[in-house]
Design an enzyme around this catalytic site. Structure first.
Site, mmCIF file in Angstrom:
data_model
loop_
_atom_site.group_PDB
_atom_site.id
_atom_site.type_symbol
_atom_site.label_atom_id
_atom_site.label_comp_id
_atom_site.label_asym_id
_atom_site.label_seq_id
_atom_site.Cartn_x
_atom_site.Cartn_y
_atom_site.Cartn_z
ATOM 1 N N THR A 12 50.186 40.634 40.073
ATOM 2 C CA THR A 12 50.845 40.659 38.760
ATOM 3 C C THR A 12 52.354 40.711 38.887
ATOM 4 O O THR A 12 53.083 40.077 38.117
ATOM 5 C CB THR A 12 50.355 41.876 37.957
ATOM 6 O OG1 THR A 12 48.980 41.678 37.657
ATOM 7 C CG2 THR A 12 51.114 42.045 36.656
ATOM 8 N N SER A 54 45.075 39.257 43.663
ATOM 9 C CA SER A 54 44.413 39.978 44.759
ATOM 10 C C SER A 54 42.890 39.884 44.687
ATOM 11 O O SER A 54 42.209 40.208 45.661
ATOM 12 C CB SER A 54 44.868 41.429 44.821
ATOM 13 O OG SER A 54 44.325 42.175 43.770
ATOM 14 N N THR A 85 47.252 44.600 42.361
ATOM 15 C CA THR A 85 46.739 45.972 42.394
ATOM 16 C C THR A 85 45.213 46.030 42.496
ATOM 17 O O THR A 85 44.671 47.018 42.988
ATOM 18 C CB THR A 85 47.175 46.749 41.134
ATOM 19 O OG1 THR A 85 46.651 46.082 39.976
ATOM 20 C CG2 THR A 85 48.683 46.843 41.047
ATOM 21 N N ASP A 86 44.535 44.956 42.061
ATOM 22 C CA ASP A 86 43.075 45.057 41.924
ATOM 23 C C ASP A 86 42.350 45.344 43.242
ATOM 24 O O ASP A 86 41.385 46.103 43.273
ATOM 25 C CB ASP A 86 42.514 43.777 41.284
ATOM 26 C CG ASP A 86 42.978 43.614 39.843
ATOM 27 O OD1 ASP A 86 43.445 44.606 39.245
ATOM 28 O OD2 ASP A 86 42.897 42.497 39.313
#
Ligand code: ASP
Length: 336
Positions: A12, A54, A85-86
């Site tokens: 992101t 990710s 972040t995932d």
């Protein structure tokens, strides 16, 4: 001035809205333009390694990132990696196993909002990551929401909130307060564990994660065996229980472990430890030859199993690896 390698992989933080939704497109030089003051404080070299959400980061990317970091380490005081972040917690914990004995900081960060958004958390997260390098917090960590979390203890717990990561069953490695970064290192025993860094990037992709539900169909296990999985992680109930009334997969489980498949049992609960010795629904699992994950996060169990099966073909050695604490991922090292 500390010299830092900034590796970008997408996420992101580097995303813009396109026809199909947010996708990473912003190159590192442009990222730095939004981070006023960063290049005055640090000597930064950038490396655009990947440009992926990710969700698309898998074993090949872990190996690429680990090799890139390993080869670059000598030339820098530390490395900052921007990442979605995932799956950041998976990458961080896998890098912790692949780059053991790391004395320099390797800090992953990202953001919940793109860097171009006026409300973004990217700036704060990036400065926190660079501050972790400046402090010399060793090993692989995640910098997020002004906290430094050990890579092998991080779990993403929020899709929208800026405090997206928690440090599970372990304290922070560092935290930013009004007077700057407070580092909580050395962690107990950490310094003694630090050896010259070694790259151990072999891994096994044939690992499956099974989350139990009440009444899981036992037929799943023979199917997994037929698919040649070498490792299975079972997220069991509570302290580590599996049903055996009416629906039972204990016999199939025993057959799997006797056939040399490594089965590791962890808890569906986020916090505290699993302990298969407490309940009958747990001891029966132990009787089938499973390995206890104790207080490891699911992310750490999955990546440790992939990594362990990449180091050895011997199930007893895998069991020994699981009893060993490599980077602070388990508090019950040397437990049975
Ligand atoms: N889907 C994004 C990713 O993981 C989410 C983020 O970076 O926050 O790449």
């Amino acid at each position: 001035m500390k010299s830092v390698l900034l590796i970008t992989t997408g996420g992101t933080i580097a995303s813009r809205a396109g026809g199909s939704g947010l996708a990473p497109t912003i190159p590192p030089a442009e990222l730095l333009r939004y981070l006023d003051g960063l290049t005055d404080r640090y000597r930064i070299t950038t490396r655009e390694l990947l440009n992926l959400d990710s969700s698309n980061i898998q074993a090949d990317e872990w190996i690429l990132i680990a090799r890139t970091v390993y080869r670059a380490l000598d030339g820098y005081d530390g490395v900052v990696i921007t990442h979605g972040t995932d799956t950041m917690a998976y990458t961080a914990t896998m890098l912790s196993f692949m780059l053991q004995g790391l004395q320099k900081p390797v800090v992953l960060t990202g953001s919940q909002m793109p860097i171009e958004d006026p409300l973004t958390d990217a700036r704060s997260n990036m400065f926190t990551a660079f501050a972790a390098v400046e402090c010399g917090i060793p090993g692989v960590s995640i910098a997020f929401d002004r906290k430094i979390i050990a890579g092998c203890r991080a779990v993403k717990v929020r899709t929208m909130g800026f405090d997206a990561f928690q440090s599970v069953n372990a304290g922070y490695l560092g935290e930013v307060f009004a007077d700057g970064m407070h580092a909580a290192v050395p962690l107990p025993g950490l310094r003694e564990r630090l050896a010259p860094v070694a790259l151990k990037d072999s891994l096994c992709r044939e690992v499956f994660l099974l989350k139990l539900i009440p009444g899981t169909d036992p037929a799943i296990l023979p199917l997994l065996r037929k698919m040649n999985y070498r490792g299975i992680v079972i997220e069991a109930f509570g302290a580590g229980g599996m049903q055996f009334v009416r629906t039972t997969m204990l016999d199939q489980l025993k057959a799997l472990t006797e056939a040399g498949v490594s089965v590791v049992v962890c808890s569906q609960c986020l916090y505290d430890t699993s302990d298969l010795t407490i309940y009958e629904v747990g001891t029966r699992l132990l009787d089938c030859g499973v390995i206890s994950a104790w207080d490891m996060t699911t992310e750490a169990v999955v990546t440790k199993l992939m990594w362990a099966l990449g180091q050895t073909e011997d199930p007893e050695e895998v069991r020994r690896i699981f009893r060993t604490d490599y980077c602070g991922e388990i508090s019950h090292a040397d437990a049975p």
